[in-house]
Scaffold this active site. Structure first.
Site, PDB file in Angstrom:
ATOM      1  N   GLY A  68       0.809  -1.215   0.000  1.00 56.48           N
ATOM      2  CA  GLY A  68       0.000   0.000   0.000  1.00 56.48           C
ATOM      3  C   GLY A  68       0.839   1.259   0.000  1.00 56.48           C
ATOM      4  N   ILE A  97       0.145   7.018   4.246  1.00 55.16           N
ATOM      5  CA  ILE A  97       1.125   6.475   5.187  1.00 55.16           C
ATOM      6  C   ILE A  97       2.124   5.577   4.476  1.00 55.16           C
ATOM      7  CG2 ILE A  97       1.411   4.971   7.191  1.00 55.16           C
ATOM      8  CD1 ILE A  97      -1.349   5.923   8.156  1.00 55.16           C
ATOM      9  N   GLY A  98       1.656   4.720   3.584  1.00 51.84           N
ATOM     10  CA  GLY A  98       2.558   3.789   2.906  1.00 51.84           C
ATOM     11  C   GLY A  98       3.621   4.504   2.098  1.00 51.84           C
ATOM     12  N   SER A 147      -4.112   0.601  14.069  1.00 53.57           N
ATOM     13  CA  SER A 147      -4.802   1.837  14.426  1.00 53.57           C
ATOM     14  C   SER A 147      -5.130   1.770  15.903  1.00 53.57           C
ATOM     15  CB  SER A 147      -6.091   1.959  13.611  1.00 53.57           C
ATOM     16  OG  SER A 147      -6.945   2.961  14.129  1.00 53.57           O
ATOM     17  N   TYR A 191     -14.267  -0.926  10.016  1.00 59.76           N
ATOM     18  CA  TYR A 191     -12.817  -0.724   9.989  1.00 59.76           C
ATOM     19  C   TYR A 191     -12.208  -1.146  11.326  1.00 59.76           C
ATOM     20  CZ  TYR A 191      -8.364   1.831   9.967  1.00 59.76           C
ATOM     21  OH  TYR A 191      -7.033   2.177  10.053  1.00 59.76           O
TER      22      TYR A 191
END
Length: 255
Positions: A8, A13-14, A125, A138
């Site tokens: 990703g 973030i990736g 997270s 999520y």
């Protein structure tokens, strides 16, 4: 320096993780479903990898060569109340966020086990330890991811594999803005959805999270769970200190 495969890595973030690790001298293999989105990254390899596709995962891991570290970052989110969220959306999140992470881990682990060394870093997270309304699917996928990661830490530690879970809070990566929203006309949950920004708390940047990931990779004995930034540390501390016999929210809302 380590050879690091990042899933990703096309944005958010990736992408920040790939840039940070390359800047610290690591050999970075950046991957994404569409490798053209990796253009411009200062990395050693740019490969197609769809975490939901076994053939794609196997090919990318084979083409990457020796992998010392997996940074499992690929993930998606959604905004919807659990009463009405399409179950196809829940299945999609689990396929990407949970089973996709396990699929790539399974692909890299045999070589790590045989070498007697390796690292798995899962980008989770704070919602892997608590919940937020309207983001329940999520959060559920991240709770499941953390269960898998902790199990892997127990099962593979004997073979020299270190496992860590990095836990950011709200990140200014654009992921929330890109999330699919499932609310009907005059939906009774709309006021709760509109209150969500107040519940998510202070934002950190993708670069902040990337710095924590890099430090975790380079730590000789990294902890299993690593909060990414002061807001995440505060949120997780509050969750730990709160009573377990009632629901927990980061902030009170009036909706």
């Amino acid at each position: 320096m380590s050879s690091v495969l990042v899933t990703g890595a096309s944005q958010g973030i990736g992408r920040a993780i790939a840039v940070a690790l390359a800047g610290r001298g690591h050999r970075v293999i950046a991957t994404a479903r569409r490798p053209e989105t990796l253009a411009g990254l200062p990395v050693d390899q740019r490969l197609r990898l769809d975490v939901t596709d076994q053939e794609s995962v196997d090919r990318a891991v084979r083409d990457a060569g020796e992998i010392d570290v997996l940074v499992s970052n690929a993930g998606e989110t959604v905004r919807a109340p659990l009463e009405s969220v399409p179950l196809t959306e829940v299945e999609r999140l689990f396929q990407v966020n949970t089973l996709g992470a396990l699929r790539v881990a399974q692909a890299v682990l045999p070589a790590m086990r045989e070498r007697g060394a390796g690292r798995l870093v899962f980008v989770s997270s704070i919602q892997g330890r608590m919940v937020l309304p309207m983001i329940g699917p999520y959060g559920a996928s991240k709770w499941a991811l953390e269960a898998l990661a902790e199990t892997l830490a127990i099962e593979t530690g004997h073979f020299g594999v270190k496992v860590s879970v990095v836990q950011p809070g709200a990140v200014s990566s654009g992921g929330g803005e890109r999330a699919r929203v499932h609310l009907g006309e005059n939906d009774p949950y709309t006021p709760l959805y509109e209150a969500l920004p107040a519940l998510r708390g202070e934002l950190v940047t993708p670069e902040d999270v990337a710095a924590v990931v890099a430090a975790t990779i380079e730590h000789p004995a990294p902890p299993l769970r690593v909060p990414a930034g002061a807001p995440a540390e505060r949120a997780l501390r509050a969750r730990k200190e709160a009573p377990e016999d009632e629901p927990f929210l980061l902030a009170k809302i009036d909706w």
